[in-house]
Design a protein around this motif. Structure first.
Motif, PDB file in Angstrom:
ATOM      1  N   THR A 299       0.819  -1.067  -0.165  1.00  0.00           N
ATOM      2  CA  THR A 299       0.013  -0.004  -0.079  1.00  0.00           C
ATOM      3  C   THR A 299       0.729   1.174  -0.040  1.00  0.00           C
ATOM      4  O   THR A 299       0.511   2.281  -0.764  1.00  0.00           O
ATOM      5  CB  THR A 299      -1.037  -0.015   1.176  1.00  0.00           C
ATOM      6  N   LEU A 300       2.017   1.170   0.781  1.00  0.00           N
ATOM      7  CA  LEU A 300       2.759   2.420   0.804  1.00  0.00           C
ATOM      8  C   LEU A 300       3.654   2.511  -0.529  1.00  0.00           C
ATOM      9  O   LEU A 300       3.679   3.961  -0.913  1.00  0.00           O
ATOM     10  CB  LEU A 300       4.020   2.078   1.890  1.00  0.00           C
ATOM     11  N   LEU A 301       4.092   1.394  -1.020  1.00  0.00           N
ATOM     12  CA  LEU A 301       4.741   1.710  -2.305  1.00  0.00           C
ATOM     13  C   LEU A 301       3.795   2.023  -3.532  1.00  0.00           C
ATOM     14  O   LEU A 301       4.067   3.029  -4.300  1.00  0.00           O
ATOM     15  CB  LEU A 301       5.326   0.340  -2.974  1.00  0.00           C
TER      16      LEU A 301
ATOM     17  N   MET B 224      -0.591  12.172  -1.399  1.00  0.00           N
ATOM     18  CA  MET B 224      -0.194  11.298  -0.211  1.00  0.00           C
ATOM     19  C   MET B 224      -1.507  11.064   0.749  1.00  0.00           C
ATOM     20  O   MET B 224      -1.607  10.032   1.091  1.00  0.00           O
ATOM     21  CB  MET B 224       1.180  11.530   0.364  1.00  0.00           C
ATOM     22  N   GLY B 225      -1.853  12.317   1.164  1.00  0.00           N
ATOM     23  CA  GLY B 225      -2.885  12.278   2.297  1.00  0.00           C
ATOM     24  C   GLY B 225      -4.238  12.525   1.844  1.00  0.00           C
ATOM     25  O   GLY B 225      -5.049  12.439   2.535  1.00  0.00           O
TER      26      GLY B 225
ATOM     27  N   ASP C  52      -6.206   0.477  -2.900  1.00  0.00           N
ATOM     28  CA  ASP C  52      -5.720   0.424  -1.740  1.00  0.00           C
ATOM     29  C   ASP C  52      -4.534   1.455  -1.587  1.00  0.00           C
ATOM     30  O   ASP C  52      -3.496   1.014  -1.844  1.00  0.00           O
ATOM     31  CB  ASP C  52      -5.325  -0.917  -1.614  1.00  0.00           C
ATOM     32  N   VAL C  53      -4.932   2.641  -1.074  1.00  0.00           N
ATOM     33  CA  VAL C  53      -3.771   3.596  -0.957  1.00  0.00           C
ATOM     34  C   VAL C  53      -3.819   3.787   0.757  1.00  0.00           C
ATOM     35  O   VAL C  53      -4.404   3.442   1.602  1.00  0.00           O
ATOM     36  CB  VAL C  53      -4.156   4.760  -1.515  1.00  0.00           C
ATOM     37  N   LEU C  54      -2.675   4.443   1.170  1.00  0.00           N
ATOM     38  CA  LEU C  54      -2.433   4.529   2.594  1.00  0.00           C
ATOM     39  C   LEU C  54      -3.723   5.115   3.246  1.00  0.00           C
ATOM     40  O   LEU C  54      -3.903   4.700   4.398  1.00  0.00           O
ATOM     41  CB  LEU C  54      -1.218   5.341   2.717  1.00  0.00           C
TER      42      LEU C  54
END
Length: 272
Positions: A56-58, A209-210, A223-225
């Motif tokens: 997920t992070l990648l 990112m957020g 599926d992201v962070l």
């Protein structure tokens, strides 16, 4: 301490109270909760060894980097065109391009569904052409399109201001020496825009990112962070993992912002 210094300290007290109440205390609490799980403070190592969290992070880093590059590429072209051309309807076009600034992420996600969802415009057109129904709203491609749409106005406003500050005599001098359009763009315009590109790129990256609203709206196969953090503390009630992932997300984003800020600052100094 003289009266002026005392007054300055008194005026700083509300700022200190605000920072303490709305930044430091919540951050300390997040760090503490991350260490209250069954793994203790080793929870930070656990999230780095969990295959799903690493994937997920990648995926989030790849998506954010791609959004940043695409946004900057589009932003440079549009900013150069708008800053150097005056035509009827230009003000309306600029206002339309900056309209997404008024939209929350949920609205952007809904717009992507209307465009590329199961009943979307693109799918209807491709089906009428005999190419089958093209649906990509509920995938990384849909999220990518939504993030670019969401980030472009933030980049465009800054880049337009930076382009207007460039000295056109430099480009004219390069052309008079035989440089082509691509050479002028590569050797004159882009170096002059480097600080602005760095700053806006950092903003686009941090936003991607957020960002949560758009991903939440399109989260069928995404599926992201941000979504992983949400599911960890809502569906699994795994508060320690959610806090550890939140801190990892914050540290990565802060590191990118700090690095680009230092780079942009040195670039401005060098340009000056």
């Amino acid at each position: 301490m003289n009266s002026a210094d005392r007054l300055a300290w008194i005026l700083l007290l509300p700022l200190g109270a605000f920072v303490l109440a709305f930044f430091l205390l919540p951050l300390v609490r997040v760090v503490a909760v991350a260490g209250e799980g069954p793994n203790g403070m080793a929870e930070y190592l656990v999230i780095l060894t969990n295959p799903r969290h690493v994937a997920t992070l990648l995926a989030t880093l790849t998506l954010s980097a791609g959004v940043t590059l695409a946004t900057l590429a589009i932003g440079v072209v549009v900013a150069l065109f708008l800053a150097r051309n005056r035509f009827p309807g230009r003000a309306l076009l600029v206002s339309m391009l900056t309209l997404p600034l008024a939209f929350p992420g949920v609205v952007v996600g809904f717009m992507i569904i209307l465009l590329a969802g199961r009943q979307g415009l693109i799918g209807g057109i491709t089906q009428s052409l005999g190419l089958g129904k093209l649906v990509f709203a509920y995938s990384m491609a849909g999220l990518f399109a939504g993030y670019v749409y969401f980030s472009l106005p933030r980049v465009l406003v800054t880049l337009m201001a930076a382009v207007e500050k460039l000295d056109p005599a430099l480009s004219e001098a390069a052309r008079s020496l035989g440089a082509g359009r691509f050479a002028v763009l590569r050797d004159v315009i882009l170096p002059g825009l480097a600080p602005a590109l760095t700053a806006t790129g950092a903003i686009a990256f941090a936003t991607a990112m957020g960002a949560f609203g758009t991903a939440f709206t399109l989260a069928t196969r995404i599926d992201v962070l941000a979504m992983t953090i949400y599911t960890e503390f809502t569906l699994a009630a795994n508060f320690s993992t959610a806090c550890a992932l939140s801190l990892a997300l914050g540290l990565i984003t802060w590191g990118v912002l700090a690095a680009t800020r230092n780079f942009a600052g040195s670039g401005v100094a060098a340009a000056g």
